[in-house]
Design a protein around this motif. Structure first.
Motif, short mmCIF file in Angstrom:
data_model
loop_
_atom_site.label_atom_id
_atom_site.label_comp_id
_atom_site.label_asym_id
_atom_site.label_seq_id
_atom_site.Cartn_x
_atom_site.Cartn_y
_atom_site.Cartn_z
N PHE A 52 0.86 -1.19 0.00
CA PHE A 52 0.00 0.00 0.00
C PHE A 52 0.89 1.23 0.00
CE2 PHE A 52 -3.14 -2.85 2.05
CZ PHE A 52 -4.20 -2.60 1.22
N ARG A 96 0.79 10.26 1.50
CA ARG A 96 0.23 10.27 0.17
C ARG A 96 -0.17 11.68 -0.22
NH1 ARG A 96 -5.34 8.08 -1.62
NH2 ARG A 96 -5.22 9.05 -3.65
N LYS A 128 -8.82 -10.18 1.14
CA LYS A 128 -9.21 -9.44 -0.06
C LYS A 128 -8.43 -9.89 -1.28
CE LYS A 128 -11.00 -5.35 2.20
NZ LYS A 128 -10.86 -3.91 2.41
N ALA A 180 -10.18 -12.98 -2.31
CA ALA A 180 -11.51 -12.63 -2.82
C ALA A 180 -11.43 -11.82 -4.11
CB ALA A 180 -12.29 -11.86 -1.77
N ARG A 181 -10.21 -11.63 -4.66
CA ARG A 181 -10.05 -11.01 -5.97
C ARG A 181 -10.13 -9.49 -5.95
NH1 ARG A 181 -13.12 -13.20 -11.36
NH2 ARG A 181 -11.82 -11.87 -12.65
N VAL A 182 -10.37 -8.92 -4.77
CA VAL A 182 -10.54 -7.47 -4.72
C VAL A 182 -9.20 -6.78 -4.93
CG1 VAL A 182 -11.19 -5.55 -3.24
CG2 VAL A 182 -12.55 -7.62 -3.23
N LEU A 183 -8.15 -7.28 -4.27
CA LEU A 183 -6.83 -6.68 -4.41
C LEU A 183 -5.90 -7.63 -5.17
CD1 LEU A 183 -6.36 -5.36 -0.75
CD2 LEU A 183 -6.90 -4.01 -2.77
N PRO A 184 -5.41 -7.21 -6.34
CA PRO A 184 -4.45 -8.06 -7.05
C PRO A 184 -3.08 -7.98 -6.36
CG PRO A 184 -5.00 -6.12 -8.35
CD PRO A 184 -5.76 -6.00 -7.06
N ALA A 197 -21.71 -4.46 2.01
CA ALA A 197 -21.05 -3.32 1.36
C ALA A 197 -21.84 -3.01 0.10
CB ALA A 197 -19.62 -3.69 1.01
N SER A 204 -16.32 2.35 -1.82
CA SER A 204 -16.70 1.50 -0.68
C SER A 204 -17.12 0.11 -1.15
CB SER A 204 -17.82 2.15 0.12
OG SER A 204 -18.98 2.23 -0.67
N ILE A 205 -17.66 0.01 -2.36
CA ILE A 205 -18.02 -1.30 -2.90
C ILE A 205 -16.79 -1.98 -3.50
CG2 ILE A 205 -19.39 -2.51 -4.64
CD1 ILE A 205 -21.50 -0.32 -4.30
N LEU A 206 -16.04 -1.21 -4.28
CA LEU A 206 -14.93 -1.80 -5.04
C LEU A 206 -13.83 -2.35 -4.13
CD1 LEU A 206 -14.65 0.76 -7.96
CD2 LEU A 206 -15.46 -1.59 -8.07
N THR A 207 -13.76 -1.89 -2.87
CA THR A 207 -12.72 -2.41 -1.98
C THR A 207 -13.21 -3.59 -1.16
OG1 THR A 207 -13.33 -0.73 -0.38
CG2 THR A 207 -11.43 -0.26 -1.74
N LYS A 208 -14.46 -3.99 -1.35
CA LYS A 208 -14.97 -5.11 -0.55
C LYS A 208 -15.47 -6.29 -1.36
CE LYS A 208 -15.44 -1.97 2.93
NZ LYS A 208 -15.82 -0.60 2.74
N PHE A 250 -15.51 -8.16 -5.32
CA PHE A 250 -14.93 -8.06 -6.65
C PHE A 250 -16.01 -7.78 -7.68
CE2 PHE A 250 -14.27 -9.79 -10.81
CZ PHE A 250 -13.22 -9.00 -11.20
N VAL A 271 -8.36 8.99 -9.07
CA VAL A 271 -7.97 8.14 -7.95
C VAL A 271 -6.62 8.60 -7.40
CG1 VAL A 271 -7.37 5.79 -7.26
CG2 VAL A 271 -9.28 6.19 -8.81
N PHE A 272 -5.72 9.01 -8.29
CA PHE A 272 -4.41 9.49 -7.85
C PHE A 272 -4.52 10.88 -7.22
CE2 PHE A 272 -2.90 6.44 -11.08
CZ PHE A 272 -2.06 5.71 -10.27
N LYS A 308 -4.27 -1.93 -11.46
CA LYS A 308 -3.56 -2.60 -10.37
C LYS A 308 -2.96 -1.58 -9.39
CE LYS A 308 -0.30 -6.37 -9.79
NZ LYS A 308 0.53 -7.37 -10.47
N VAL A 343 -6.16 0.31 -7.47
CA VAL A 343 -7.05 -0.34 -6.51
C VAL A 343 -6.51 -0.27 -5.09
CG1 VAL A 343 -6.13 -2.67 -6.78
CG2 VAL A 343 -8.51 -2.36 -6.19
N VAL A 344 -5.18 -0.16 -4.91
CA VAL A 344 -4.66 -0.05 -3.55
C VAL A 344 -4.76 1.38 -3.02
CG1 VAL A 344 -3.11 -2.03 -3.65
CG2 VAL A 344 -2.31 0.20 -4.43
N LEU A 345 -5.16 2.30 -3.89
CA LEU A 345 -5.27 3.70 -3.45
C LEU A 345 -6.69 4.12 -3.09
CD1 LEU A 345 -2.97 5.51 -6.05
CD2 LEU A 345 -2.55 5.27 -3.61
#
Lengths: 253, 276
Positions: free
Chosen positions: A14, A20, A72, A75-79, A99, B111-115, B117, B183-184, B270, B273-275
């Protein structure tokens, strides 16, 4: 047998939130001041394991160990930033249930949307809506906007939707502790049923007794790395002994 | 156990191919999100979805009073100013609304996309499609105004789906670019709003091209939206085909931005999604 879940040397980084740069304006200012720092936090480092169909792997570890991040990733959410994750089968992710519930929409509308988010079709969800509400004991509240729902009711609805298929892989992040005692018992039973049908389960819990009782193997995670894998009772007691050791040190000081 | 569903993180996303497949697989969700977009916005208002019809009309009345009555613009041909005006508003609103909605879609659904897929492009494209539906609905008041003013509705109205689809592609492609950047850097959305405003004022929506001084004409002509609008107005009330170069610019811009947006989005997901 081909494993249902394979995790090979997976790591995930992260960008640290406090450093950030959130806006272009800040970025411009920081660049002029030559202060843009790129700091990364490795939440999960070089983790490998497999879970066979019908097997239950319990994950334990202190807060911030990377357990939820690992869930996660499966569960495919985080690659994964590095490494590889392979999951075979229909996945029921139970991470922060509900969610995506929109408080303005009714329970029925939310149920359809949530099921569709999980990969089912609106048609399938319409057929199953009655059964789902029935299981969650929410029949009387189906046309009520969910903004008037209690958190327990929301969790029941979410759990009921997420488990209304026969999943081949279950990813459970600390959701068994929601709801009242009766609902906890009911949801535990439903999980056992799914395990009996051959689902592979990866679950996180802080309740070490549940981990010992439910899982075939346990994995202990700390600072993103695997501290031990093996028989649940061995891993749990190893985890407890370092925990006790830390407490002793604190008492000594 | 053999199953049709296999997830392998090593499988690279193929730009555009992956997106189109995801959109097809999640078409049920796409439909739900579009309806949610169109209904939830007006859920607590009495007029409800009727606002979609009223909004462009109210906007038209204001601009018509200012520019039609006070400044008294002359419009090309013998078209009543009000038809010229409303056709421009309807089409350019599609662009500005769609771009801003698509651009903010990823940040808004974090909030959906981080929980769970869900392919993120489904959220982005659903915003673009919602703008398309809004546009289609707002054609009704335009047709009504054309009938009332005696301009009538030429057969080329049937060809309006061509500029509509091109605009959808432009909105989706440009929107995906904005969505990735937002997002950035969150303030990209504010910048985009200003950019959209400048771009729409550089498009002859409410003023005729004839009032633009000759030395600045190239600025308007270099704006691809001008070509879009030429084609659209030609079909909607002139009953004529715009010059070939306008078609070329419109189709080229639409395809170019769609490819660019899809490619950048697929490549950067890729790290995005971590941000979020």
């Amino acid at each position: 047998m081909t494993p249902a879940i394979e995790v090979h040397n997976a790591s995930l980084a992260f960008q640290l939130t406090r450093d950030r740069v959130g806006t272009l304006k800040e970025f411009a200012i920081q660049t002029v001041k030559r202060k843009v720092k790129k700091e990364q936090l490795w939440a999960v480092r070089d983790v490998s394991f497999t879970v066979a169909p019908g097997e239950v792997l319990g994950v334990i570890g202190p807060n911030g160990a990377g357990k939820s991040t690992l869930m996660k990733m499966v569960a495919r959410v985080l690659p994964p930033t590095r490494g590889r994750v392979v999951v075979r089968g229909v996945v029921a992710p139970m991470i922060e249930l509900g969610a995506g519930f929109n408080p303005e929409m009714t329970a029925y509308e939310n149920l359809i949307l949530y099921g569709t988010l999980l990969g089912r079709t609106p048609g399938q969800m319409q057929e199953r809506a009655a059964a789902i509400c029935d299981w969650a004991d929410l029949n009387d509240f189906i046309d009520v906007p969910t903004r008037s729902y209690s958190s327990g009711m929301l969790a029941r609805l979410g759990f009921s939707v997420a488990t209304d298929i026969n999943p081949e892989v279950l990813v459970v992040d600390e959701v068994l502790s929601v709801g009242d005692a009766a609902f906890q018992e009911k949801s535990k039973q439903r999980m056992m049923e799914m395990i009996g049908q051959g689902a592979a389960v990866l679950f996180v819990s802080h309740d070490l007794e549940t981990v010992k009782a439910l899982s075939d193997r346990a994995l202990w995670l700390d600072h993103g790395t695997v501290q031990g894998v093996g028989a649940p009772s061995d891993v749990v007691s190893a985890y407890q002994s370092t925990f006790a050791g830390q407490q002793d040190e604190q008492l000594d000081q | 156990m053999t199953s049709t569903f296999v997830y392998d993180s090593d499988q690279a996303r193929r730009p555009l191919v992956s997106e189109l497949r995801n959109l097809w697989n999640y078409r049920g969700l796409l439909r739900l999100l579009v309806t949610r977009d169109l209904t939830v916005r007006y859920k607590r208002s009495t007029l409800g979805v009727w606002w979609t019809l009223l909004n462009p009309l109210l906007f038209m009345v204001v601009l018509w009073m200012v520019f039609g009555q006070i400044f008294r613009f002359d419009t090309p041909g013998n078209t009543p100013y009000i038809v010229y005006l409303l056709s421009g508003i309807v089409y350019i609103t599609f662009f500005s609304q769609g771009l801003i909605a698509t651009g903010s879609s990823i940040v808004n659904s974090s909030s959906i996309l981080t929980k769970v897929f869900v392919p993120p492009e489904v959220f982005a494209i659903s915003s673009s499609v919602a703008a398309l539906v809004n546009f289609a609905i707002s054609l009704l008041p335009l047709i009504a105004v054309q009938l009332i003013t005696g301009v009538g509705v030429p057969w080329t109205m049937l060809l309006v789906p061509i500029p509509a689809l091109c605009m959808l592609m432009l909105v989706a492609g440009l929107g995906l670019l904005v969505a990735s950047a937002a997002v950035f850097f969150y303030d990209v959305l504010d910048l985009a709003a200003v950019g959209v405003l400048i771009l729409t004022y550089l498009t002859p929506t409410f003023y005729p091209i004839s009032i633009v001084p000759e030395q600045f004409l190239w600025v308007v002509e270099a704006n691809p939206l001008y070509s879009f609008l030429l084609v659209f107005r030609g079909f909607v009330y002139e009953g004529a085909f715009a010059p070939g170069w306008a078609f070329a610019v419109m189709i080229g811009t639409a395809i170019g931005f769609l490819l660019l947006g899809a490619w950048v989005f697929a490549r950067s997901w890729k790290s995005l999604v971590v941000l979020i």
